[in-house]
Design a protein around this motif. Structure first.
Motif, mmCIF file in Angstrom:
data_model
loop_
_atom_site.group_PDB
_atom_site.id
_atom_site.type_symbol
_atom_site.label_atom_id
_atom_site.label_comp_id
_atom_site.label_asym_id
_atom_site.label_seq_id
_atom_site.Cartn_x
_atom_site.Cartn_y
_atom_site.Cartn_z
ATOM 1 N N UNK A 1 0.829 -0.624 0.209
ATOM 2 C CA UNK A 1 0.023 -0.105 0.006
ATOM 3 C C UNK A 1 1.029 1.332 0.214
ATOM 4 N N UNK A 2 0.145 2.523 0.010
ATOM 5 C CA UNK A 2 0.875 3.692 -0.210
ATOM 6 C C UNK A 2 0.392 4.709 1.378
ATOM 7 N N UNK A 3 0.618 4.999 1.653
ATOM 8 C CA UNK A 3 0.128 5.484 3.474
ATOM 9 C C UNK A 3 0.212 6.778 2.631
ATOM 10 N N UNK A 4 -0.501 8.105 3.672
ATOM 11 C CA UNK A 4 -0.162 8.848 3.644
ATOM 12 C C UNK A 4 -1.422 10.079 4.168
ATOM 13 N N UNK B 1 -3.320 1.986 -8.191
ATOM 14 C CA UNK B 1 -4.328 0.911 -9.246
ATOM 15 C C UNK B 1 -3.179 0.458 -10.309
ATOM 16 N N UNK B 2 -1.832 0.840 -10.997
ATOM 17 C CA UNK B 2 -0.654 -0.118 -11.656
ATOM 18 C C UNK B 2 -0.328 -1.160 -11.049
ATOM 19 N N UNK B 3 0.089 -0.373 -9.030
ATOM 20 C CA UNK B 3 0.260 -1.426 -8.891
ATOM 21 C C UNK B 3 -0.126 -2.631 -8.088
ATOM 22 N N UNK B 4 -1.373 -2.307 -8.084
ATOM 23 C CA UNK B 4 -2.403 -3.176 -7.414
ATOM 24 C C UNK B 4 -2.216 -3.221 -6.084
ATOM 25 N N UNK B 5 -1.968 -1.891 -5.546
ATOM 26 C CA UNK B 5 -2.077 -1.782 -4.976
ATOM 27 C C UNK B 5 -3.034 -1.082 -3.379
ATOM 28 N N UNK B 6 -2.933 -0.829 -2.041
ATOM 29 C CA UNK B 6 -4.074 0.036 -1.207
ATOM 30 C C UNK B 6 -3.956 1.541 -0.856
ATOM 31 N N UNK B 7 -5.029 2.155 -1.149
ATOM 32 C CA UNK B 7 -4.430 3.326 -0.695
ATOM 33 C C UNK B 7 -4.571 3.441 1.123
ATOM 34 N N UNK B 8 -4.203 3.697 2.348
ATOM 35 C CA UNK B 8 -4.471 4.973 3.056
ATOM 36 C C UNK B 8 -4.165 6.159 3.049
ATOM 37 N N UNK B 9 -5.333 6.843 3.348
ATOM 38 C CA UNK B 9 -5.454 8.563 3.824
ATOM 39 C C UNK B 9 -6.114 8.558 4.481
ATOM 40 N N UNK B 10 -4.902 9.445 5.647
ATOM 41 C CA UNK B 10 -4.880 9.725 6.678
ATOM 42 C C UNK B 10 -5.710 10.722 6.492
ATOM 43 N N UNK B 11 -6.982 11.737 7.035
ATOM 44 C CA UNK B 11 -7.161 12.819 6.708
ATOM 45 C C UNK B 11 -7.774 14.036 7.992
ATOM 46 N N UNK B 12 -7.227 13.500 9.343
ATOM 47 C CA UNK B 12 -7.675 13.415 10.478
ATOM 48 C C UNK B 12 -7.905 15.257 10.366
ATOM 49 N N UNK B 13 -6.618 15.618 9.485
ATOM 50 C CA UNK B 13 -6.395 17.079 9.775
ATOM 51 C C UNK B 13 -7.584 18.603 8.738
ATOM 52 N N UNK B 14 -7.945 17.647 7.604
ATOM 53 C CA UNK B 14 -8.797 17.795 7.165
ATOM 54 C C UNK B 14 -9.737 18.767 7.483
ATOM 55 N N UNK B 15 -10.206 19.249 8.803
ATOM 56 C CA UNK B 15 -10.980 20.526 9.102
ATOM 57 C C UNK B 15 -10.337 21.377 9.771
ATOM 58 N N UNK B 16 -9.693 20.946 9.674
ATOM 59 C CA UNK B 16 -8.101 21.953 10.480
ATOM 60 C C UNK B 16 -7.466 23.180 10.225
#
Lengths: 470, 470
Positions: free
Chosen positions: B222-225, B249-264
């Motif tokens: 996966x890709x984590x950010x 998609x190309x690597x067929x891996x997951x994405x975990x998107x940490x969006x915990x600051x989206x409202x800050x």
């Protein structure tokens, strides 16, 4: 790959690398997720699902399924309600200068393993409930967790590496499989006990299980048990606990003692905690760990308060760091700090709750006796361990599951079959009685009677068990 | 043995079987416990400990260390306090017939993954905060956890097996190492970014890191950010997110998107969630997972409310089962249900909180500019990513740690050095400003000035960075 999820959990749906599945566009998940995504096959969990869609209610669903599969105590919620209504605001205003809710003590980050004030009152409470007022518990050895499930898992993480094993006297609480196995992937080795021993484990059985495990190349790291026993409801005496500790010492393994029902006593026996028999030398204490929590004894599983209590400094340090994944919210900590500090409330609550448990238990076992059903005389817990073997068409796992199904679908009561608890003698069922009104206990007995009466005696007409229901 | 805890964590104190240590009476603990029992060596955690024993307070400890290392927002606790004082009792009395606290909704067991009422309002809240009111979030895809740390860990468990790897654009949040590695034992592979790209990761860098990992036999899952970025404070635009999704998609891996600051948010940019760019075809959504929570945007880390949001049914089913280890207490759920349902409060709170963040940010960066220090223009988060390279004696890790130490012990401010965030360019520091009063922001700048003024320019006198502090 993750080792040792049970093979039935783990076949099919194996994750593979992107390179090997370029034609398969579905992104693979982990082995854990693949195993957990499958439906639960244990009757313990199937029962929950069945009840969820058709739960009995005396007014709104009188023909629904009565839940005896969930170990929950709702008998004393009235006392809890009264306390909360009187004390909630004050408990959340502690330390504020204006008498208003003290948001500075509720909103910010805190040490993940719990605030020291709560650890102090928790240690005092454990001294009373687990230690009978004579054993001291040290707040510095208390780690607070969000429920007892993570406390179990954390201890498992701290004691065993993936693939290691625990010996667990069986029958045992079905939830141990989830707490200890779904993520930690240790193996739980059931150590059989006999009804003729009141399901109390013997050192002989432990030695046999240990030797067998070693022969199979398994790395046994600990002995795990619930005291008071779940599902049996009885308790270890001091001699047995001493023998268990000696066994652990001899094998140089850990002991995890789950004492979450210590305050839910309905018998006259005194509870003896493992804390009472640890030697004063640190070397013995280092191997002993206790799981506790308030879900059972204070009837508040919804509050999610669990405890890891250990004498092992490495385990304590590691446990504290692992609470980042299961930290108790500060408002909950503040409410429980006030509640546990209210000595009079706690004393009255424990006394009244135990009386109510005792009453339910008495009515329930009286009903069982009238139906000619055997049970193990219990001392604590929210359940009774009942022998319904004579209602089964065959004395094996199949017969037990058939009866469980009949109880669910004909009698409309959900119970936990012994097989789900790894009991080796078929025919035993755990029946939780602490969510039932007195009337509903009687209704439960009536419903079991349907099954009893439908069973034709099959033997010669002698005075054996099979004929006692006539 | 558990793989891939960092080698410095894992040497010494290795657990051994009882058979091999019969002379050593100390009972062995697990590899995880042995690693965690050691002192933390990361400045990120050392900073916390230093502050804990000598934290600045304007009255009681004016010479203490100012905490800029903790990403916490206390700017709007007054609003929270007002709401709680008005609404607490009502929020805990929902559905009761007598207007009193409804203990039936607080005390019993509930589904571990959260009550549906709260999932519904959480989905609506996420639609507003993450989706700008135009993207819908589905309550059935919401799993509630006790804080965002377990949400991170659960997603890691569901996507990767032990030993698998994630690509993580660096600099990244130091806590990812704990969330993803201390128990799940996956490897986090930092993918370097450059200040000249504003620390936004490029597909080229991802491809290089991916190819290198594959060559080393690693299984990248996966890709984590974090988006908004932690520690940088800027946000991905739509094109970048689309490119990241294409890469996954190309690597067929997951994405975990940490969006915990989206409202800050304190800038003018619109936040774009990964939810906005997932394709409508389920096959693309299946690989995308979001972490959210209320700790940052509602200033309530003490309430411990995190969210796993996923489009992958297996991940959702597994995540729900894993919440037995991190279930949110019911009183917390009821309070937050009321709070999030109070549309006017939420709207006012978000607006006011963002204005306050903007003000603190402005004062802070104005101070930095006066000191001639560079920073990345941020849009969201509770921190500023500051370039103090020119204050260092050498442009390397050693110089960075020396400066960090000076800031801690001479300037008495605790910040997070870029090295702790796996930043490859030395000299960057994360400074959290959302726990500071306006006066304390100014004091912080004053204290940094002590260091700036102590640094003698070392170069030839040209107009390079080193001389701008003169």
């Amino acid at each position: 790959m993750v080792p040792s999820l049970s093979s039935s959990d783990n076949n099919g749906h194996v994750s593979s690398t992107p390179d090997t599945c370029s034609d398969n566009k579905v992104v693979p998940v982990s082995s854990i997720a693949a195993a957990l995504a499958k439906p639960d096959e244990s009757p313990y969990y199937i029962g929950f699902e069945k009840v969820r869609v058709d739960e009995y209610h005396n007014v709104s669903n009188p023909e629904g399924i009565i839940q005896l599969g969930l170990s929950e105590n709702t008998l004393s919620l009235d006392l809890l309600k009264e306390w909360l209504n009187k004390n909630l605001n004050e408990s959340l205003s502690q330390g504020s200068s204006d008498g208003l809710i003290n948001v500075d003590k509720l909103a910010p980050y805190q040490q993940f393993d719990g605030i020291m004030e709560l650890k102090k009152v928790m240690a005092r409470f454990m001294s009373e409930v687990l230690g009978g007022g004579t054993i001291e518990f040290d707040p510095l050895q208390v780690v607070l967790t969000c429920g007892a499930n993570p406390a179990n898992e954390i201890l498992c993480n701290c004691v065993a590496d993936p693939g290691d094993a625990f010996l667990v006297p069986a029958p045992y609480y079905p939830g141990f499989n989830r707490d200890m196995k779904i993520r930690s992937t240790v193996e739980l080795i059931p150590v059989p006990t006999l009804s003729s021993d009141n399901f109390i484990v013997t050192i002989e059985a432990l030695n046999i299980a240990y030797d067998q495990a070693k022969k199979q190349g398994k790395n046994v790291k600990g002995l795990l048990f619930a005291n008071p026993s779940n599902p049996v409801g009885n308790m270890f005496n001091k001699e047995t606990l001493q023998n268990l500790l000696n066994f652990a010492k001899e094998k140089n393994i850990h002991i995890i003692s789950d004492e979450i029902y210590a305050g839910s006593r309905y018998g006259d026996d005194k509870f003896i905690s493992i804390a009472e028999v640890v030697y004063p030398e640190s070397i013995e204490k280092d191997r002993v760990h206790i799981v506790y929590g308030l879900s059972k004894d204070l009837c508040i599983p919804g509050f999610r308060l669990g405890v890891v209590y250990s004498w092992n400094q490495d385990v304590l340090t590691a446990s504290k760091k692992l609470t980042r994944f299961c930290s108790v919210p500060l408002p909950i900590q503040q409410i429980l700090l006030s509640m546990l500090s209210d000595g009079k409330f706690i004393q009255d609550f424990m006394k009244t709750n135990q009386e109510r448990l005792r009453k339910r238990y008495s009515i329930f076992v009286e009903g069982l006796e009238k139906l000619g059903l055997g049970y193990v005389k219990g001392s604590a817990g929210l359940y009774c361990w009942v022998n319904m073997g004579r209602l089964m068409s065959s004395q094996d796992e199949k017969g037990e599951l058939e009866l469980w199904d009949k109880l669910m679908n004909i009698a409309k009561i959900s119970v936990t079959p012994g097989g789900a608890c790894h009991c080796t003698e078929p025919g035993w069922f755990r029946c939780c009685f602490a969510r039932l009104s007195v009337e509903d206990v009687c209704l439960t007995i009536e419903r079991i009677k349907r099954i009893v009466e439908s069973v034709k005696p099959k033997c010669c007409g002698c005075q054996c068990d099979r004929n006692r229901a006539k």
